[in-house]
Design an enzyme around this catalytic site. Structure first.
Site, mmCIF file in Angstrom:
data_model
loop_
_atom_site.group_PDB
_atom_site.id
_atom_site.type_symbol
_atom_site.label_atom_id
_atom_site.label_comp_id
_atom_site.label_asym_id
_atom_site.label_seq_id
_atom_site.Cartn_x
_atom_site.Cartn_y
_atom_site.Cartn_z
ATOM 1 N N HIS A 321 4.800 -1.093 -3.532
ATOM 2 C CA HIS A 321 3.841 -0.130 -4.042
ATOM 3 C C HIS A 321 2.827 -0.881 -4.892
ATOM 4 O O HIS A 321 3.109 -1.992 -5.371
ATOM 5 C CB HIS A 321 4.531 0.930 -4.909
ATOM 6 C CG HIS A 321 5.456 1.828 -4.148
ATOM 7 N ND1 HIS A 321 5.115 2.396 -2.953
ATOM 8 C CD2 HIS A 321 6.703 2.285 -4.438
ATOM 9 C CE1 HIS A 321 6.115 3.165 -2.535
ATOM 10 N NE2 HIS A 321 7.098 3.102 -3.418
ATOM 11 N N GLY A 322 1.676 -0.289 -5.125
ATOM 12 C CA GLY A 322 0.697 -0.974 -5.949
ATOM 13 C C GLY A 322 -0.396 -0.069 -6.456
ATOM 14 O O GLY A 322 -0.489 1.104 -6.089
ATOM 15 N N CYS A 364 -0.966 -0.401 -1.840
ATOM 16 C CA CYS A 364 -2.159 0.380 -2.102
ATOM 17 C C CYS A 364 -2.916 -0.229 -3.266
ATOM 18 O O CYS A 364 -2.350 -0.857 -4.143
ATOM 19 C CB CYS A 364 -1.805 1.825 -2.434
ATOM 20 S SG CYS A 364 -1.930 2.915 -1.008
#
Length: 501
Positions: A321-322, A364
């Site tokens: 995730h980011g 992301c």
């Protein structure tokens, strides 16, 4: 009655307010210190409060809104700048004539950008006699503001900053030296003045870097083209015939603590990456579900490893995730991408000096939007199906990612998406970006295509993809400081039958 221009002006400011993240807000406030009393800024909770004060003081109005554009530019929030109706080039052109921010304020911000959280903590300890005992922060901006409030630093007195940088981060002394030279143009120019003179427009250079326009000066000159021989052509390629091709590190984060959802489908990406890089001659090391601290420790271990002595290249793939310029550990801790890449600079990892270091980031970089159920975005927003990224609800900005690649040469960063946007992951087939990357490696390495040509083909493939309604799109983005072409030797074994195209 409010006219349409007034409504448009108000709506544009509200749009920025609604889409500004907390870090950008703090940076925006910092650049307003010379315009708004500090006591008022300390109570500010939204950009709207700042805009209202600037309007009341007639610093901001419908006819002249440049101050907002200037600060968005300085905090490197180009996505919001564009939404505000400006371009980066337009702001740069008008800065000398219309800019309101002092060189001193810009210098302090540049200094804060160069300090890591660990260095801020070290500075707090070093300056413990100059700051309140209750102050506990890892924010460089908060530390600098505190020193200003107590008059330990000022526009004409930066000696304490010099002393601190000399102890904590000597590399930052060049920013202070350049600032001093700009204040006294009669001092002998040592080179740092030229460095800082360009810092006002440093973001323009970083955007050229992200667009793939960075070259070594020597490569821009067509010197002796009539005498080019195969040996000369080889000198334009990174060496790939050493005793060991190198290592491919794969960090695959699938399961996170709440409220993050599992990144189902990422296993498919990890398997595909392992397969293609083993085929290319790399020794693959795969790490699943690592916290931010565990990831940091592993990177430190690899940084100091002797294995790079005989290696041609480093490949590092991070699947997680980011949000803008950062990725999440499974514990929810954020790690800046520039921290990850900085482990392997020539200074910190000498055995990889002058060797290509390739990073591929599947995460992301912005706000999740509504999508079909079978698609998930690698960002996190609790309470919606497949959410993975930021919880604030604000769209991400360029602030973090612009410095993701070290300024020194030999780095490549392949991002799944441009900053401020989501990236898609199919829960059964993997992510659009990683699957396209692997496909193009299988296909184009045997054709002796270089890595930038391969990434261009990846961009083309991913740009054609969309959800079933044709409304959700994605655009990967490479950035690099490579000096030569990266061309992997054609493996002796052909791709598996299932990979042959």
């Amino acid at each position: 009655m409010i006219n349409s221009d007034s409504r448009k002006f108000a709506c544009s400011l509200l749009d920025i307010d609604n889409n500004m993240g907390s870090e950008d807000l703090e940076a925006f406030k910092f650049f307003c210190i010379d315009l708004i009393p500090l006591k008022k800024l300390e109570t500010v909770e939204s950009a709207h409060n700042i805009f209202q004060y600037l309007i009341n003081e007639d610093i901001l109005n419908e006819e002249d809104n440049f101050i907002v554009a200037e600060i968005l530019y300085r905090i490197k929030s180009i996505s919001l700048l564009t939404r505000f109706g400006y371009t980066k080039d337009a702001v740069e052109k008008d800065l000398p004539r219309r800019g309101r921010v002092s060189e001193y304020r810009q210098m302090l911000y540049d200094l804060s950008e160069g300090l890591t959280k660990e260095e801020v903590k070290a500075a707090l300890f070093y300056l413990r006699d100059h700051i309140p005992k209750k102050l506990s922060t890892d924010s460089a901006l908060e530390l600098l503001i505190n020193l200003e409030k107590q008059c330990f630093i000022s526009e004409t007195n930066i000696s304490l900053l010099e002393e601190t940088c000399r102890k904590i981060s000597p590399e930052l002394l060049k920013i202070l030296a350049a600032y001093k030279e700009r204040q006294d143009p009669y001092t002998e120019e040592s080179g740092s003045m030229r460095e800082y003179a360009g810092s006002l427009h440093s973001f323009a250079a970083s955007q050229d870097l992200k667009a793939g326009n960075v070259q070594e000066p020597s490569l821009q000159q067509p010197v002796g083209q009539d005498r080019l021989k195969p040996a000369a052509e080889e000198s334009a390629l990174y060496k790939m015939n050493g005793p060991h091709r190198g290592y491919c590190l794969i960090f695959n984060n699938v399961h996170f603590k709440e409220p993050f959802r599992p990144r189902n489908g990422s296993q498919k990406d990890a398997v595909e990456l392992e397969s293609v890089f083993k085929w290319l001659g790399f020794e693959v090391k795969k790490y699943d579900d690592k916290t931010s601290a565990e990831l940091d420790k592993l990177l430190q271990d690899w940084q100091s490893s002797e294995c790079w002595k005989d290696s041609d290249c480093l490949v590092c793939c991070i699947l997680s995730h980011g949000e803008s310029g950062k990725i999440y550990g499974t514990d929810g801790g954020l790690i800046p991408i520039n921290t990850i890449t900085s482990f392997f600079t020539a200074k910190r990892c000498p055995l990889l000096a002058k060797k290509p270091k390739l990073f591929f980031i599947q995460a992301c970089q912005g706000q999740k939007v509504h999508q079909p159920v079978y698609l998930e975005a690698d960002s996190h927003e609790p309470g919606s199906p497949g959410a993975d990224a930021q919880t604030s609800g604000f769209i991400a900005t360029q602030q973090q990612v612009t410095s993701s690649i070290p300024e020194e040469a030999d780095f490549l960063l392949g991002m799944a998406t441009v900053d401020g946007y989501f990236s898609f992951r199919d829960v059964q087939h993997g992510t659009w970006f990683i699957q396209a990357l692997c496909k193009k490696l299988w296909e184009l390495v045997p054709r002796r295509e270089d890595i930038l040509s391969i990434l261009t083909a990846v961009n083309a493939d991913v740009s054609k993809l969309s959800d079933k309604n044709g409304q959700k799109k994605q655009m990967p983005q490479p950035a690099y400081t490579l000096r030569k072409k990266v061309i992997f030797p054609v493996p002796r074994d052909p791709p598996p039958m299932s990979k042959q195209l």
